[in-house]
Scaffold this motif. Structure first.
Motif, PDB file in Angstrom:
ATOM      1  N   LEU A   1       5.686  -6.763  -3.532  1.00 12.42           N
ATOM      2  CA  LEU A   1       5.304  -5.759  -2.910  1.00 12.42           C
ATOM      3  C   LEU A   1       4.617  -4.782  -4.229  1.00 12.42           C
ATOM      4  O   LEU A   1       3.582  -4.113  -4.003  1.00 12.42           O
ATOM      5  CB  LEU A   1       6.491  -4.704  -2.569  1.00 12.42           C
ATOM      6  CG  LEU A   1       6.248  -3.339  -2.050  1.00 12.42           C
ATOM      7  CD1 LEU A   1       5.762  -3.137  -0.769  1.00 12.42           C
ATOM      8  CD2 LEU A   1       7.449  -2.680  -2.132  1.00 12.42           C
TER       9      LEU A   1
ATOM     10  N   THR B   1       1.374  -6.075  -5.104  1.00 13.54           N
ATOM     11  CA  THR B   1       0.267  -5.694  -4.087  1.00 13.54           C
ATOM     12  C   THR B   1      -0.122  -4.332  -4.174  1.00 13.54           C
ATOM     13  O   THR B   1      -1.426  -4.019  -4.344  1.00 13.54           O
ATOM     14  CB  THR B   1       0.691  -6.066  -2.897  1.00 13.54           C
ATOM     15  OG1 THR B   1       1.038  -7.559  -2.651  1.00 13.54           O
ATOM     16  CG2 THR B   1      -0.353  -5.613  -1.668  1.00 13.54           C
TER      17      THR B   1
ATOM     18  N   ARG C   1       3.031 -12.229  -5.485  1.00 14.70           N
ATOM     19  CA  ARG C   1       3.251 -11.905  -3.746  1.00 14.70           C
ATOM     20  C   ARG C   1       4.324 -10.744  -3.634  1.00 14.70           C
ATOM     21  O   ARG C   1       4.674 -10.467  -2.753  1.00 14.70           O
ATOM     22  CB  ARG C   1       3.753 -13.267  -3.237  1.00 14.70           C
ATOM     23  CG  ARG C   1       2.695 -14.463  -3.072  1.00 14.70           C
ATOM     24  CD  ARG C   1       3.249 -15.306  -2.256  1.00 14.70           C
ATOM     25  NE  ARG C   1       2.096 -16.455  -2.202  1.00 14.70           N
ATOM     26  CZ  ARG C   1       1.847 -17.182  -1.073  1.00 14.70           C
ATOM     27  NH1 ARG C   1       2.808 -17.117  -0.088  1.00 14.70           N
ATOM     28  NH2 ARG C   1       0.773 -17.827  -1.185  1.00 14.70           N
TER      29      ARG C   1
ATOM     30  N   GLY D   1      -4.356  -5.563   1.240  1.00 14.68           N
ATOM     31  CA  GLY D   1      -3.007  -5.712   1.060  1.00 14.68           C
ATOM     32  C   GLY D   1      -2.328  -6.913   1.776  1.00 14.68           C
ATOM     33  O   GLY D   1      -1.273  -7.569   1.420  1.00 14.68           O
ATOM     34  N   PHE D   2      -3.057  -7.363   3.220  1.00 16.00           N
ATOM     35  CA  PHE D   2      -2.604  -8.634   3.786  1.00 16.00           C
ATOM     36  C   PHE D   2      -3.061  -9.816   2.837  1.00 16.00           C
ATOM     37  O   PHE D   2      -2.290 -10.954   2.919  1.00 16.00           O
ATOM     38  CB  PHE D   2      -3.240  -8.502   4.887  1.00 16.00           C
ATOM     39  CG  PHE D   2      -2.842  -9.554   5.944  1.00 16.00           C
ATOM     40  CD1 PHE D   2      -1.400  -9.542   6.776  1.00 16.00           C
ATOM     41  CD2 PHE D   2      -3.425 -10.644   5.997  1.00 16.00           C
ATOM     42  CE1 PHE D   2      -1.136 -10.552   7.541  1.00 16.00           C
ATOM     43  CE2 PHE D   2      -3.025 -11.880   7.008  1.00 16.00           C
ATOM     44  CZ  PHE D   2      -1.709 -11.736   7.816  1.00 16.00           C
TER      45      PHE D   2
ATOM     46  N   SER E   1      -3.866  -2.998  -5.407  1.00 16.95           N
ATOM     47  CA  SER E   1      -4.400  -2.043  -4.245  1.00 16.95           C
ATOM     48  C   SER E   1      -4.879  -0.721  -5.043  1.00 16.95           C
ATOM     49  O   SER E   1      -5.953  -0.386  -4.821  1.00 16.95           O
ATOM     50  CB  SER E   1      -3.664  -1.480  -3.156  1.00 16.95           C
ATOM     51  OG  SER E   1      -3.271  -2.849  -2.421  1.00 16.95           O
TER      52      SER E   1
ATOM     53  N   PHE F   1       1.754  -8.461   6.201  1.00 17.61           N
ATOM     54  CA  PHE F   1       1.718  -9.695   5.759  1.00 17.61           C
ATOM     55  C   PHE F   1       3.344 -10.287   5.868  1.00 17.61           C
ATOM     56  O   PHE F   1       3.456 -11.470   6.343  1.00 17.61           O
ATOM     57  CB  PHE F   1       1.154 -10.058   4.357  1.00 17.61           C
ATOM     58  CG  PHE F   1       1.560 -11.277   3.551  1.00 17.61           C
ATOM     59  CD1 PHE F   1       0.836 -12.296   4.066  1.00 17.61           C
ATOM     60  CD2 PHE F   1       2.790 -11.261   2.763  1.00 17.61           C
ATOM     61  CE1 PHE F   1       1.161 -13.539   3.204  1.00 17.61           C
ATOM     62  CE2 PHE F   1       3.075 -12.539   2.072  1.00 17.61           C
ATOM     63  CZ  PHE F   1       2.206 -13.669   2.535  1.00 17.61           C
TER      64      PHE F   1
ATOM     65  N   LEU G   1      -0.259  -0.869   0.898  1.00 17.15           N
ATOM     66  CA  LEU G   1       0.999  -1.237   1.310  1.00 17.15           C
ATOM     67  C   LEU G   1       1.203  -1.611   2.714  1.00 17.15           C
ATOM     68  O   LEU G   1       1.863  -2.557   2.859  1.00 17.15           O
ATOM     69  CB  LEU G   1       1.712   0.034   0.876  1.00 17.15           C
ATOM     70  CG  LEU G   1       3.112   0.230   1.171  1.00 17.15           C
ATOM     71  CD1 LEU G   1       4.103  -0.977   0.435  1.00 17.15           C
ATOM     72  CD2 LEU G   1       3.713   1.635   1.055  1.00 17.15           C
TER      73      LEU G   1
ATOM     74  N   TYR H   1       0.326  -5.241   3.166  1.00 19.11           N
ATOM     75  CA  TYR H   1       1.551  -6.182   2.448  1.00 19.11           C
ATOM     76  C   TYR H   1       2.673  -6.272   3.464  1.00 19.11           C
ATOM     77  O   TYR H   1       3.225  -7.259   3.760  1.00 19.11           O
ATOM     78  CB  TYR H   1       1.851  -5.519   1.220  1.00 19.11           C
ATOM     79  CG  TYR H   1       3.089  -6.569   0.738  1.00 19.11           C
ATOM     80  CD1 TYR H   1       2.669  -7.522   0.101  1.00 19.11           C
ATOM     81  CD2 TYR H   1       4.529  -6.041   0.827  1.00 19.11           C
ATOM     82  CE1 TYR H   1       3.729  -8.397  -0.520  1.00 19.11           C
ATOM     83  CE2 TYR H   1       5.421  -6.899   0.240  1.00 19.11           C
ATOM     84  CZ  TYR H   1       5.116  -7.925  -0.265  1.00 19.11           C
ATOM     85  OH  TYR H   1       5.993  -8.968  -0.946  1.00 19.11           O
TER      86      TYR H   1
ATOM     87  N   PRO I   1      -1.464 -11.152  -1.444  1.00 17.17           N
ATOM     88  CA  PRO I   1      -0.298 -12.276  -1.405  1.00 17.17           C
ATOM     89  C   PRO I   1      -0.619 -13.609  -1.079  1.00 17.17           C
ATOM     90  O   PRO I   1      -0.414 -14.455  -1.659  1.00 17.17           O
ATOM     91  CB  PRO I   1       0.631 -11.652  -0.434  1.00 17.17           C
ATOM     92  CG  PRO I   1       0.487 -10.381   0.005  1.00 17.17           C
ATOM     93  CD  PRO I   1      -1.053 -10.123  -0.339  1.00 17.17           C
TER      94      PRO I   1
END
Length: 146
Positions: free
Chosen positions: A80, A83, A78, A68-69, A87, A125, A119, A122, A72
């Motif tokens: 949510l 991602t 990029r 998740g990191f 995932s 991130f 999540l 993300y 993006p």
């Protein structure tokens, strides 16, 4: 880093010796009931041990946080939603592979926990990107004042 992480996750989730993944199982187990295994690991944490409970509940989240990191950063998508979608997609691929090859076990709770991990990665991130932007903005303003 992202490619190395993907190689690691594929090895760890499919080929690693952890959790009896050394070969094909004689009797295959799978879970299609959401929260069944999560609830079981929590209720029987004294019998299965804290390590097994922790690795099942939190390990599935933690192992997908880097995805998740990095997702993006490595993609033009990029958001949510993308991602979370990717995932879930990667987790579904891993679980389906385990189902077809009878290595590991297919578990919808793992799909949920892995997606939550993506999540969480993300969110991390987004926080890091905001801190970086703030640092760059301050650095530019300090440089202009001189």
């Amino acid at each position: 880093m992202f490619v190395l992480y993907i190689i690691f996750i594929i090895y760890f989730l499919i080929f690693s010796d952890w959790y009896g993944r050394t070969g094909e199982m004689q009797e295959y187990h799978y879970n299609l009931v959401l929260f069944k295994e999560i609830k079981r690991f929590w209720e029987y944490r004294d019998q299965v041990g804290m390590f097994a409970m922790f690795t099942n509940l939190f390990g599935n989240v933690i192992i997908f946080m880097p995805f998740g990191f990095f997702m993006p950063m490595a993609s033009k998508y990029r958001s949510l939603l993308s991602t979370v979608f990717y995932s879930f997609g990667l987790s579904l691929c891993v679980e389906t592979f385990q189902l077809l090859t009878k290595v590991g076990s297919f578990d919808v709770d793992d799909l949920l926990l892995n997606t939550i991990g993506g999540l969480a990665g993300y969110i991390l991130f987004v926080i890091c990107a905001a801190i970086r932007r703030r640092h760059v903005y301050k650095k530019k303003n300090n440089h202009r004042r001189r």
